[in-house]
Design a protein around this motif. Structure first.
Motif, PDB file in Angstrom:
ATOM      1  N   SER A  14       0.931  -1.094   0.016  1.00 33.12           N
ATOM      2  CA  SER A  14       0.036  -0.017  -0.015  1.00 33.12           C
ATOM      3  C   SER A  14       0.934   1.110  -0.006  1.00 33.12           C
ATOM      4  O   SER A  14       1.499   1.501   0.971  1.00 33.12           O
ATOM      5  CB  SER A  14      -0.904   0.141   1.242  1.00 33.12           C
ATOM      6  N   ALA A  16      -0.230   4.264   0.395  1.00 31.78           N
ATOM      7  CA  ALA A  16      -0.814   4.992   1.376  1.00 31.78           C
ATOM      8  C   ALA A  16      -0.324   4.795   2.797  1.00 31.78           C
ATOM      9  O   ALA A  16       0.116   5.655   3.353  1.00 31.78           O
ATOM     10  CB  ALA A  16      -2.256   4.728   1.523  1.00 31.78           C
ATOM     11  N   ARG A  17       0.060   3.530   3.178  1.00 30.96           N
ATOM     12  CA  ARG A  17       0.877   3.138   4.149  1.00 30.96           C
ATOM     13  C   ARG A  17       2.405   3.467   4.132  1.00 30.96           C
ATOM     14  O   ARG A  17       2.884   4.051   5.017  1.00 30.96           O
ATOM     15  CB  ARG A  17       0.493   1.676   4.752  1.00 30.96           C
ATOM     16  N   ALA A  18       3.036   2.854   3.054  1.00 28.40           N
ATOM     17  CA  ALA A  18       4.452   2.941   2.986  1.00 28.40           C
ATOM     18  C   ALA A  18       4.935   4.602   2.819  1.00 28.40           C
ATOM     19  O   ALA A  18       5.961   4.732   3.221  1.00 28.40           O
ATOM     20  CB  ALA A  18       4.721   2.111   1.711  1.00 28.40           C
ATOM     21  N   ARG A  19       4.095   5.286   2.250  1.00 28.12           N
ATOM     22  CA  ARG A  19       4.776   6.648   2.160  1.00 28.12           C
ATOM     23  C   ARG A  19       5.087   7.473   3.395  1.00 28.12           C
ATOM     24  O   ARG A  19       5.829   8.325   3.458  1.00 28.12           O
ATOM     25  CB  ARG A  19       3.755   7.293   1.108  1.00 28.12           C
ATOM     26  N   LEU A  20       4.176   6.904   4.649  1.00 30.55           N
ATOM     27  CA  LEU A  20       4.392   7.415   5.797  1.00 30.55           C
ATOM     28  C   LEU A  20       6.012   7.242   6.287  1.00 30.55           C
ATOM     29  O   LEU A  20       6.293   8.293   6.907  1.00 30.55           O
ATOM     30  CB  LEU A  20       3.381   6.941   6.617  1.00 30.55           C
ATOM     31  N   GLU A  57       2.898  -0.244  -6.055  1.00 30.15           N
ATOM     32  CA  GLU A  57       1.772  -0.957  -5.509  1.00 30.15           C
ATOM     33  C   GLU A  57       0.950  -1.506  -6.568  1.00 30.15           C
ATOM     34  O   GLU A  57       0.638  -0.926  -7.689  1.00 30.15           O
ATOM     35  CB  GLU A  57       0.983  -0.139  -5.010  1.00 30.15           C
TER      36      GLU A  57
END
Ligand code: ZN
Length: 133
Positions: A14, A16-20, A57
């Protein structure tokens, strides 16, 4: 001629999760998120000096990235080398018996032309040659 390492491709479940991690821990800025239909992936780009990190992704279960994640989990997927003559690189790789995944360049993210060399003939690293436009 190969000019530099353009980017490292990293397979993630994801964006959305990994970019954090890249934004909040490493303090990098996500420049763009782009879907590449030909590769069945969504990509997110971060710039580090002259090199980029490309998060990958899968956009569907048949995506090569989905197969990679199922087999190997998240992690480094490929190294992208920038060339000023992608056809020349492919010809030389072919002459040396490398297995070409793409015999002709295909459309990649950011308007680049890309082609992959099979990891079975590159000592285990999926190798991308890319060129601008
Ligand atoms: Zn790439």
């Amino acid at each position: 001629m190969i000019k530099k390492i353009d980017h490292l491709g990293i397979a993630v479940h994801s964006i959305a999760r990994a970019r954090l991690f890249y934004e909040e821990v490493l303090g990098l800025t996500c420049e763009r998120v782009e879907e590449v239909a030909s590769q069945m992936v969504r990509t997110a780009f971060f710039t580090v000096g002259e090199t980029h990190i490309e998060l990958l992704e899968p956009t569907g279960p048949d995506s090569p990235i989905a197969r990679f994640l199922a087999k190997r989990g998240e992690g480094i997927h490929h190294i992208g080398y920038l060339s000023d003559n992608i056809e020349e690189e492919l010809d030389r790789a072919d002459e040396h018996g490398c297995q070409l995944i793409n015999e002709k360049p295909v459309a990649g993210a950011g308007g680049k032309r890309i082609a992959f060399l099979h990891p079975g003939s590159t000592h285990g690293v999926l190798t991308e040659i890319c060129s601008k436009g």
